[in-house]
Design an enzyme around this catalytic site. Structure first.
Site, PDB file in Angstrom:
ATOM      1  N   CYS A 312      -0.187   8.709   8.181  1.00  0.00           N
ATOM      2  CA  CYS A 312      -1.196   8.390   7.162  1.00  0.00           C
ATOM      3  C   CYS A 312      -0.980   6.962   6.673  1.00  0.00           C
ATOM      4  CB  CYS A 312      -1.077   9.342   5.979  1.00  0.00           C
ATOM      5  SG  CYS A 312      -1.012  11.085   6.405  1.00  0.00           S
ATOM      6  N   MET A 313      -1.854   6.494   5.775  1.00  0.00           N
ATOM      7  CA  MET A 313      -1.722   5.130   5.266  1.00  0.00           C
ATOM      8  C   MET A 313      -0.414   4.923   4.492  1.00  0.00           C
ATOM      9  SD  MET A 313      -4.261   2.887   2.805  1.00  0.00           S
ATOM     10  CE  MET A 313      -5.677   2.965   3.868  1.00  0.00           C
ATOM     11  N   ASP A 314      -0.028   5.918   3.699  1.00  0.00           N
ATOM     12  CA  ASP A 314       1.101   5.744   2.790  1.00  0.00           C
ATOM     13  C   ASP A 314       2.237   6.734   3.000  1.00  0.00           C
ATOM     14  OD1 ASP A 314      -0.686   3.931   1.281  1.00  0.00           O
ATOM     15  OD2 ASP A 314      -1.723   5.823   0.885  1.00  0.00           O
TER      16      ASP A 314
END
Ligand SMILES: *Cc1c(COP(=O)(O)O)cnc(C)c1O
Length: 375
Positions: A312-314
């Protein structure tokens, strides 16, 4: 320098490793050869000021960067060290460079004629770049070279301080292209009416594996200062051991038991085929853990475990052999017990060169510097 941050994801930079790599090089070189520490791109993602300080302490006498902004940033912290910009600087930067004693790369007569200089001040120091085969900036013919040499000599406010080139294939086993570049550089140097203070040509691969005559007055120490070999081939030829300075760590922030048939992440691309402990770690592609690293192993409790599902992005998720506690350390790059995940392993996984890996770990990941195993 300690900056507070809350998220338990950080790059740890071992300054002692950097110092040791510089010290080893210094011992390997003839005493009259200066070490230019290449600290462009935030010291290849390691933190420019801290790396520069460590390199200087270990014997580097010149800093090399790629851009005017990188040079200005370092000048704020190091008022006296020599700084060379290897890449392009616009004419509008010339006066600032002269005032701040920053040396620029002169690569054409046209570039000289576009300089904005106020001739009453300290001279602007320049190094001529000879393009012997990289095909980027630099003079390519002897007549261009001599015109540039004469133009610098006849322009008030300019001082010729050096001449250099850069090799395209120094890290390869086949040296035919390298030899062509080397021969061309020597031809150019012989044409100089007067040798400037610094002639330099060697990047890491050249200085560690080619004839020492190519060290000239200074060498430009980049990738192996950070403990990485310029290529798998050079790794087998290193004249002294080097130590990787960069590691990347996070912690488990959530652990859950996935039942058979349950999935993880966007697209639900990972599905458990037996009850599986899954850990979440707070690092994602916006930190430089690019999605192509899905499946890459990380270290938990000295064991290799894989990143599962899409990154995921984070955040991302890893499969755990057992229910570890929240707060358990996760090493993405670096050592735990007898296991190690190297930058080279990541580079292979994402089909790139090791240089690119610390550079793509974004600024959101704090760089925490330590020496002597303390931080
Ligand atoms: C980046 C760079 C270097 C350093 O190269 P390494 O392979 O990291 O040693 C040297 N010279 C120039 C001109 C560069 O741009």
């Amino acid at each position: 320098m300690t900056t507070h941050f809350y998220r338990p994801t950080r790059a740890l930079i071992n300054l002692e490793a950097i110092k040791e790599n510089v010290r080893q090089l210094k011992e390997y070189l003839q005493p009259n050869v200066q070490i230019m520490a290449v600290v462009k791109a935030n010291a290849y993602g390691h933190g420019d000021v801290e790396v520069a300080e460590a390199a200087i302490e270990a014997g580097a006498t010149i800093l090399a960067v790629a851009t005017p902004d990188e040079a200005l940033h370092l000048r704020n912290f190091f008022p006296n060290i020599e700084i060379l910009i290897l890449g392009y600087s616009p004419g509008s930067f010339a006066q600032v460079a002269a005032n701040k004693n920053i040396t620029l790369t002169a690569f054409s007569t046209e570039w000289i004629s576009n300089l904005n200089l106020d001739y009453n001040n300290a001279p602007l120091k320049v190094h001529i770049k000879i393009d012997t085969g990289m095909g980027r900036i630099g003079v390519t013919t002897i007549s261009e070279f001599l015109s540039l040499y004469e133009l610098i000599g006849s322009t008030d406010g300019l001082m010729l301080d050096g001449v250099f080139t850069h090799f395209a294939t120094a890290d390869e086993e086949d040296d035919s292209y390298f030899v062509k570049q080397e021969t061309k550089f020597k031809e150019f140097i012989q044409m100089l009416p007067k040798k400037p203070r610094l002639v330099h040509a060697a990047n890491t691969a050249t200085m560690l594996t080619k004839e020492t005559s190519l060290h000239y007055d200074a060498v430009r120490f980049g990738i192996s200062m950070y403990g990485l070999a310029p290529s798998p081939y050079i790794k087998t030829k290193l004249p002294f051991p080097i130590q990787q300075a960069f590691s990347l760590e996070s912690e488990l922030v959530a652990v859950k038991l996935l039942q058979k048939g349950e999935s993880v992440g966007y697209g639900a691309t990972f599905t458990a085929n037996e009850p599986t402990y899954v850990g979440t770690i707070p690092i994602g592609y916006a930190d430089g853990l690019i999605r192509k690293l899905a499946g890459q192993e990380v270290l938990v409790d000295g064991k290799r475990v894989p990143i599962i599902g899409r990154i995921c992005m984070d955040q991302c998720m890893i499969a755990l052999p057992t229910a570890y506690n929240i707060g358990e350390k996760v090493t993405l790059i670096g050592k735990q017990k007898d296991e190690e995940i190297t930058i080279d392993e990541w580079a292979t996984k994402v089909e790139t060169i090791n240089y690119e890996i610390p550079c793509i770990i974004t600024a959101r990941v704090p760089r925490v510097h330590f020496a002597n195993n303390k931080f």
